[in-house]
Every structure is written in C-alpha cells, then in structure tokens.
Scaffold this active site. Structure first.
Site, PDB file in Angstrom:
ATOM      1  N   CYS A 110      39.861  42.464  44.886  1.00 37.30           N
ATOM      2  CA  CYS A 110      39.767  42.242  46.327  1.00 37.30           C
ATOM      3  C   CYS A 110      38.315  42.302  46.787  1.00 37.30           C
ATOM      4  CB  CYS A 110      40.610  43.277  47.070  1.00 37.30           C
ATOM      5  SG  CYS A 110      40.684  43.014  48.855  1.00 37.30           S
ATOM      6  N   CYS A 208      46.852  48.610  49.020  1.00 38.92           N
ATOM      7  CA  CYS A 208      47.267  48.300  50.393  1.00 38.92           C
ATOM      8  C   CYS A 208      48.574  47.525  50.469  1.00 38.92           C
ATOM      9  CB  CYS A 208      46.163  47.531  51.113  1.00 38.92           C
ATOM     10  SG  CYS A 208      45.754  45.918  50.394  1.00 38.92           S
TER      11      CYS A 208
END
Length: 395
Positions: A110, A208
């Site tokens: 990410c 997340c």
C-alpha cells in the site's frame, strides 16, 4: 515571480492518517516555516473498516480526527478518493499471495503502490516541494556521493525503514520524516503540549481491510470462487476428490500424513497456535505446499536457515567501500557482493551475512548465522549500519 517560487518551495503535502504521528509531523513542518497542506486518503470501502474494538487506519473517525487537527493548526485539509486501483493492487494481490502459499505484507504494498505514488502526484498538482509523512525514519544527503540515503530513526524501537525499502532517489529527494529525530513518547508530549486531540490515540495495528484479523475468513468472503478453484486444483494434483470434510493434510518433514487441516491458506510459516494437532512436543508450520494443499509441520529447529532469496530487489544506495566484496567471478556475471546485515521481518534482529545482487532484480542473502521462520511473501531488507540499502520480496 520569485515570491511565487519561494512560496511553492515552502509548501509541503502532509499525509494525515488521523493519528498522533502525522499530526505532530504537520505541526513540526509548520514550526520550521513550511506551509503544510494536509491530505487524508480514502483507499477502500469504508464498511470494511467500521468494526469496533480494532486499531485500524483509514476509518471515518480517522478522517474526522485529521480534519480537526488541520483546523486547529490552521492549515488546508483535503480528503481524496484513491480507491481506484486499491482492490487490484492491494486486496487482489493479498489474496493471490495467500493462495500461492505465501504470507503477504499489504501495508508495504500500500505504501509503495498507493500512498507514496499518489502523494507525489498530488504534491505536483498542489505545487508542493516536499512530501511529509509520520514515519519514523530519516533522509540524509551524501554530498560526496551525490545521493540520498535512508537512515534509521533515532528511536530504534519505532524505526520504520523496513517498510520503506522501496523508495527511489527521486522520492527521497522530496521526502521529509520529521519524527525520525524524535523518540515516540516525545512526539506524544509535543502533541499534548500543543493541545492536539490525537495525543493519546492508539497506533493503528491491524490491516485496514481485514478489521477482524481473520485473513482466511476474509479471503473466503471476498474471493470464494478463487479459493474453491485453488483447493480443487490442489486436490486434483494429489489424485483425490475434494469435499468440505477433506480440504488438505498436515504432513511431517518426511511426508507422513498427520491429519487434516482447514486449507493451506489458513497458515503461515512459524505458526504454532491454532493448528488443532495434538503432539507431545511443540510443533510449527515449517513449509506450505500450496499446489498439494499440504502444510508441513516440524520442530523449532526445522525453521532455521541461512540462505534467503528475494525478487524485485530495490537498491536505494551502496554501502561504504569496506562492505563491497571484490570478486572477479561475480563481476563477470554482473553480480555485486556486499557484506551487510539484514532482517527477514519487521521485528527481527539484524543478522550479518553476504548479499549477492544479480542484474535481474534477484538477490541472495547468505547469513552468517541461521535465521528463523523465513516466510515467502515477506521482505528481506538490508542495512549497512544506520543506513537501509534496500530490499526485496522473499521467494
């Protein structure tokens, strides 16, 4: 014209996560005379992260906290939708890596493919000279060599260079990590002294898009068909039919069947708990054979190895000359040999050895002492003292 140029040189884009570190980073840049612009990135569907009792990033509460911090600091704030590409580059890769029998590190992916890449694009749009994050790391310019170096943070317990090994020279030239010079607790003290609302907020810890921490369950919910096909293909390779009650076998290091398991993607190298296998001695996952839907169990000693191979190796900078090993054979093959230290996971200790870099992005680390639980899909990150030289993905 000069006034406009100077104004742009003082503008910096600050990635605001809604946590204490990025909040303090924005404050410190303002104190240094910069004009910060706060930005929070929406990277995934919010319903994936709205789970009580978890320590996640990128939640609606985080966005609101970042907004309030920027308001208190008197700086502009933007929320930008970067969801385009997140599923393909991060979530799909996460699933595919597990289905190969490896253990992914989606937070590194990410940072590499979403956050830093998009941040620099936005910095250009806003005419910001610097990009700022709350990572615990430092950037140093070596005038003699004319290159930037990624340096460990002052707070060694919070150092995050391991997750930044992919950075390029162009990125390092514009990056600022204000917290690299501070101890973590000092950052919280600064936040409290300035009345920043995130001063005692918990750090984000969980992935997340997997709020409950059940990675296998997430895969079965989000990619049920791919999981089913992978299990069927692995079953066919064993010449057996598959059903819900026979989804794979634990075997020992000699190949002897120990008993059934829940599916190879439920496990990772070094795992001991949750195996559901009764044994007199402690046993661990020492290998995963995805093509056969087999999980190999063994002793703690079976987890140690000296040789680690990696792909897609990114070399940030070269070490001091003393660390470069001159070998005619190596140079003829286009290889570079370096005496360095390396880590095979974020919390691992540095272990010395010889790194061989090939011309094709492949790297081999031969450690002086065996290292434990080397896991394909995680990262091999290499150091020369205080400096992170780069890293690659373990294969």
């Amino acid at each position: 014209m000069n006034d406009e140029k100077n104004e742009n040189m003082n503008k910096c884009l600050v990635a605001m996560s809604g946590g204490v570190d990025s909040s303090v980073a924005a404050y410190l840049m303002k104190e240094k005379g910069y004009s910060p612009i706060g930005v929070t990135m929406m990277l995934h569907d919010q319903d994936l992260s709205c789970t009580a009792g978890t320590h996640l990033c990128c939640t609606p509460d985080d966005i609101e906290d970042a907004r309030l911090v920027c308001s208190a600091l008197g700086i502009p704030f933007y929320v930008v939708n970067f969801m385009d590409g997140f599923r393909e580059k991060i979530i799909d890769k996460f699933i595919e890596t597990y289905l190969r029998g490896e253990t992914p590190n989606p937070c590194i992916d990410c940072n590499r493919y979403m956050k830093f890449g998009r941040l620099f694009e936005m910095a250009d749009e806003k005419e910001c000279s610097k990009v700022v994050t709350g990572h615990y790391a430092r950037v140093e310019y070596d005038e003699s060599a004319g290159i930037y170096k990624l340096k460990r943070a002052v707070d060694q317990t919070k150092d995050q260079t391991y997750v930044l090994y992919f950075l390029s020279q162009d990125q390092l030239a514009r990056l600022c990590f204000p917290l690299g010079e501070y101890e973590k607790e000092k950052a919280r003290v600064i936040a409290e002294e300035q009345g920043i609302i995130t001063a005692r907020k918990h750090d984000s810890q969980d992935i997340c898009f997997v709020p409950d921490g059940d990675y296998a369950g997430f895969m079965e919910r989000e990619a049920a068909e791919r999981v089913r096909v992978a299990l069927e293909e692995s079953s066919v390779s064993q010449g057996a039919e598959i059903d819900d009650s026979a989804r794979g076998m634990f075997i020992d290091t000699t190949g002897k069947i120990i008993g059934p398991h829940k599916g190879y993607y439920h496990y990772t190298i070094g795992q001991r708990r949750g195996l559901g296998v009764a044994a007199g001695d402690r046993i661990y996952v020492v290998d995963i054979i995805s093509e056969k839907n087999q999980v190999v169990l063994g002793s703690n000693e079976d987890l140690f190895t000296r040789k680690v191979e990696a792909k897609d190796f990114n070399l940030i900078s070269m070490p001091d000359k003393e660390a470069i090993i001159e070998e005619d054979d190596a140079s003829n093959r286009g290889e570079i040999k370096l005496k360095v230290t390396a880590k095979v996971r974020y919390r691992a200790k540095d272990t010395s050895g010889i790194l061989t870099l090939g011309p094709d992005g492949k790297a081999t680390m031969m450690f002086d002492e065996p290292v434990r639980a080397v896991t394909p899909g995680q990262s091999l990150v290499v150091y020369d003292g205080e400096y992170c030289l780069g890293g690659g993905v373990i294969v």
